[in-house]
Design a protein around this motif. Structure first.
Motif, PDB file in Angstrom:
ATOM      1  N   THR A  15       0.826  -1.212   0.000  1.00 32.71           N
ATOM      2  CA  THR A  15       0.000   0.000   0.000  1.00 32.71           C
ATOM      3  C   THR A  15       0.853   1.252   0.000  1.00 32.71           C
ATOM      4  OG1 THR A  15      -1.778  -1.169   1.166  1.00 32.71           O
ATOM      5  CG2 THR A  15      -1.839   1.233   1.197  1.00 32.71           C
ATOM      6  N   GLN A  19       0.807   3.896  -3.038  1.00 34.94           N
ATOM      7  CA  GLN A  19       0.446   5.284  -2.743  1.00 34.94           C
ATOM      8  C   GLN A  19       1.447   6.252  -3.380  1.00 34.94           C
ATOM      9  OE1 GLN A  19       0.654   6.379   1.435  1.00 34.94           O
ATOM     10  NE2 GLN A  19      -1.168   7.661   1.218  1.00 34.94           N
ATOM     11  N   VAL A  36      -8.033  -2.036  -5.232  1.00 32.49           N
ATOM     12  CA  VAL A  36      -7.516  -2.644  -4.010  1.00 32.49           C
ATOM     13  C   VAL A  36      -8.357  -3.867  -3.680  1.00 32.49           C
ATOM     14  CG1 VAL A  36      -6.955  -2.282  -1.576  1.00 32.49           C
ATOM     15  CG2 VAL A  36      -6.868  -0.358  -3.162  1.00 32.49           C
ATOM     16  N   ASP A  45      -7.369  -0.232   3.132  1.00 31.96           N
ATOM     17  CA  ASP A  45      -6.341   0.473   2.373  1.00 31.96           C
ATOM     18  C   ASP A  45      -6.917   1.459   1.369  1.00 31.96           C
ATOM     19  OD1 ASP A  45      -4.374  -0.824   3.747  1.00 31.96           O
ATOM     20  OD2 ASP A  45      -4.137  -2.418   2.277  1.00 31.96           O
ATOM     21  N   LEU A  49      -5.477   5.261   0.109  1.00 33.10           N
ATOM     22  CA  LEU A  49      -5.077   5.543  -1.265  1.00 33.10           C
ATOM     23  C   LEU A  49      -5.960   6.572  -1.956  1.00 33.10           C
ATOM     24  CD1 LEU A  49      -4.368   1.845  -2.291  1.00 33.10           C
ATOM     25  CD2 LEU A  49      -2.656   3.647  -2.040  1.00 33.10           C
ATOM     26  N   GLU A  91      -3.670  -3.715  -6.549  1.00 35.18           N
ATOM     27  CA  GLU A  91      -3.062  -4.218  -5.309  1.00 35.18           C
ATOM     28  C   GLU A  91      -3.839  -5.465  -4.881  1.00 35.18           C
ATOM     29  OE1 GLU A  91      -2.297  -3.238  -0.584  1.00 35.18           O
ATOM     30  OE2 GLU A  91      -3.071  -1.640  -1.879  1.00 35.18           O
TER      31      GLU A  91
END
Length: 354
Positions: A15, A19, A36, A45, A49, A91
């Motif tokens: 993460t 970012q 995500v 998360d 983000l 992600e």
């Protein structure tokens, strides 16, 4: 639309890396979206983000390389039609297989699709010195990568970083190995973006595997809405830190060498406090994020190796409720319905019905 898949085991620093990469891309004028994937019923998360100029979508309650493939396809198609990103960063969960995700996306029939090299991020502090000791699913993550990023070099001993690099080379001699600190955003990390600018190369398709079954990871998430609270940011930090310490120690009694990820986030009126712990030996890591929050809430997402799910649930919920009581905070647990259609699935059904 270019797809960047940045994977790695729970707590490796995905993460933080994403970012900073997404911010670099946005600052360079690239229209960027992030997907995500959390294994639990809620996301944490995505809040970290979120940014006004970066589109973020969350997929929860499963893994996109096995159980959420349809949701992933719908999300990518919708982003392509409505947001038209130049780059989509994915992600995956910490137990997903990045190479398998690429294979699935290639078969979705999306137009003008390209891929950056598949990245697996590694925390050297979580690796032993013997490759044979690595769980099979983590080994698969390493073997499927085109770029292996050894993260957290700012806190890992040099000899551990060296041993990790040697072990990764033995497992995947073809991969490019980079050593950096995503947290510090050092020069080697800045160079990662240059490596992601070149086209990725598809590897020979592997036999499809269910990452959740192979990993032997139990997951549980919980959400508490805070009705009334006198928590200051400092008291909130202590609540997060002490909760994680207690959860870590109680899990350690069941599995002394557990690995995984316990993540907590606390939303207060002017800030969000995030904390995490990733192993039996690690101290909780806590950070503040300044932002206004309309809702006051406490979220937890846990994914731990070789601990029965019912025991994990009992540990995390009893710990959090005791800590909230100690802080004189009025709270209500929000029920998360297993098997209930996600927002994406409801939208898919609605779209099909027209």
């Amino acid at each position: 639309m270019k797809v960047m898949i940045i994977g790695g085991f729970l707590g490796s620093g995905k993460t933080t890396a994403i970012q900073k990469i997404s911010r670099q891309l946005s600052n360079a004028g690239k229209r960027t979206a992030i997907i995500v994937n959390e294994i639990g019923e809620i996301g944490l998360d995505g809040d970290t983000l979120k940014s006004p100029d970066i589109k973020t979508e969350e997929l929860t309650s499963g893994c996109i390389c096995c159980t959420l493939k349809i949701s992933m396809q719908y999300t990518l198609q919708t982003l392509e039609e409505e947001f038209r990103p130049e780059i989509v960063i994915i992600e995956p969960t910490g137990i997903a297989f990045p190479g398998q995700i690429r294979e699935e996306i290639e078969m979705m029939g999306l137009s003008e699709l390209s891929f950056a090299p598949v990245v697996t991020i590694v925390d050297p502090g979580r690796f032993g010195t013997e490759a044979k000791e690595i769980p099979r699913f983590i080994e698969t993550q390493v073997r499927e990568a085109e770029i292996l990023g050894i993260n957290k070099v700012d806190i890992a001993p040099a000899e551990i970083v060296m041993a990790t690099e040697q072990m990764l080379t033995e497992l995947n001699p073809e991969a490019k190995i980079l050593k950096f600190s995503a947290k510090l955003g050092d020069e080697p990390f800045e160079n990662l973006l240059a490596h992601l600018a070149v086209p990725g190369t598809a590897k020979t398709p592997q036999e499809k595997q269910n990452s959740i079954e192979i990993s032997e990871v139990s997951a549980h998430s919980v959400l508490y809405t805070l009705k009334a609270s006198s928590l200051s940011p400092e008291k909130g930090r202590l609540l997060i830190e002490e909760s994680l310490q207690t959860i870590r120690d109680r899990i350690k009694e069941m599995n002394p060498e557990f690995i995984g990820h316990v993540k907590l986030s606390l939303k207060l009126p002017g800030s969000m406090i995030k904390g995490s712990v990733t192993s039996s030996e690690e101290a909780p890591q806590v950070e503040f994020i300044s932002r206004k929050n309309e809702k006051l809430e406490l979220r937890l997402l846990s994914a731990i190796t070789k601990v029965p799910k019912d025991r994990l649930r009992g540990i995390v919920e009893s710990t959090l409720e005791a800590k909230l009581d100690e802080s004189d905070t009025s709270f209500e647990k929000k029920e998360l319905h297993h098997g209930k259609p996600t927002k994406i699935e409801r939208l898919m059904k609605k779209k099909v019905s027209f």
